[in-house]
Scaffold this active site. Structure first.
Site, PDB file in Angstrom:
ATOM      1  N   GLU A  99      -4.046   4.332   2.385  1.00 39.19           N
ATOM      2  CA  GLU A  99      -5.048   5.381   2.914  1.00 39.19           C
ATOM      3  C   GLU A  99      -5.372   6.132   3.271  1.00 39.19           C
ATOM      4  O   GLU A  99      -4.507   6.028   4.082  1.00 39.19           O
ATOM      5  CB  GLU A  99      -6.269   4.318   3.676  1.00 39.19           C
ATOM      6  CG  GLU A  99      -7.622   5.397   3.694  1.00 39.19           C
ATOM      7  CD  GLU A  99      -8.200   4.440   4.743  1.00 39.19           C
ATOM      8  OE1 GLU A  99      -7.780   3.929   5.693  1.00 39.19           O
ATOM      9  OE2 GLU A  99      -9.798   5.181   5.060  1.00 39.19           O
ATOM     10  N   HIS A 106      -4.502  -2.655   4.294  1.00 39.73           N
ATOM     11  CA  HIS A 106      -3.582  -0.995   3.645  1.00 39.73           C
ATOM     12  C   HIS A 106      -2.411  -0.584   5.572  1.00 39.73           C
ATOM     13  O   HIS A 106      -4.471  -0.702   5.939  1.00 39.73           O
ATOM     14  CB  HIS A 106      -4.928  -0.515   3.297  1.00 39.73           C
ATOM     15  CG  HIS A 106      -6.598  -0.115   4.573  1.00 39.73           C
ATOM     16  ND1 HIS A 106      -7.383  -1.053   4.285  1.00 39.73           N
ATOM     17  CD2 HIS A 106      -6.564   1.040   5.191  1.00 39.73           C
ATOM     18  CE1 HIS A 106      -8.001   0.325   4.621  1.00 39.73           C
ATOM     19  NE2 HIS A 106      -7.728   0.922   5.343  1.00 39.73           N
ATOM     20  N   HIS A 141      -4.271   4.209  11.227  1.00 46.94           N
ATOM     21  CA  HIS A 141      -4.420   2.962  11.136  1.00 46.94           C
ATOM     22  C   HIS A 141      -3.554   1.822  10.390  1.00 46.94           C
ATOM     23  O   HIS A 141      -3.937   1.960   9.195  1.00 46.94           O
ATOM     24  CB  HIS A 141      -5.915   2.338  11.398  1.00 46.94           C
ATOM     25  CG  HIS A 141      -6.821   2.671  10.087  1.00 46.94           C
ATOM     26  ND1 HIS A 141      -7.330   4.368   9.938  1.00 46.94           N
ATOM     27  CD2 HIS A 141      -7.268   1.681   8.806  1.00 46.94           C
ATOM     28  CE1 HIS A 141      -7.425   4.051   8.688  1.00 46.94           C
ATOM     29  NE2 HIS A 141      -7.858   2.214   8.517  1.00 46.94           N
TER      30      HIS A 141
HETATM   31 CO    CO Z   1      -8.402   2.493   6.561  1.00 49.89          CO
END
Ligand code: CO
Length: 134
Positions: free
Chosen positions: A130, A79, A7
């Site tokens: 991440e 992020h 994502h």
């Molecule tokens: Co995230």
């Protein structure tokens, strides 16, 4: 080591407004809001055919996205999340290479119920990264 893009996360000052932009203006499927107290955010997921967009709104005084929104009051990309097959092996490889893992270095359970880690933006082209175990 890197797998799929899981994502892209966008911090927003108003989650209901952000969700409405994606739902109405952009015509996307948007989930119901989900509080993630352990991560200091409330999140909605925008489902796309090949990935997800997560809209993040601060939750609580100690929210990690609060200072980001002070610098970016209209919101902004916060992020990117990449999948890895083995998060501990990925962490060990990255720390051996000199990269900084945020927090105490042990994975937390992320918004999808899977272990996640965050990597220092200064080590990755100015972008908070991440990692999520797929
Ligand atoms: Co995230």
């Amino acid at each position: 080591m890197l797998g799929r893009l899981n994502h892209v996360a966008i911090a927003v000052p108003d989650l209901a407004k952000g969700a409405e932009v994606y739902r109405s203006t952009l015509g996307a499927t948007v989930s119901a809001p989900q509080a993630e107290p352990e991560h200091g955010v409330t999140v909605v997921f925008v489902e796309l055919p090949n990935t997800k967009i997560e809209l993040l709104e601060p939750l609580g005084e100690a929210s990690p996205i609060k200072s980001f929104l002070e610098k970016n009051p209209a919101g902004g990309i916060h992020h990117v999340c990449y999948e890895v097959a083995d998060i501990l092996a990925a962490r060990d490889r990255l720390t051996r290479a000199g990269a900084r893992v945020l927090g105490d270095g042990s994975p937390k359970i992320g918004a999808h119920g899977k272990p996640v880690l965050f990597l220092h933006p200064k080590d990755f082209c100015g972008t908070l990264v991440e990692l999520e175990q797929a």
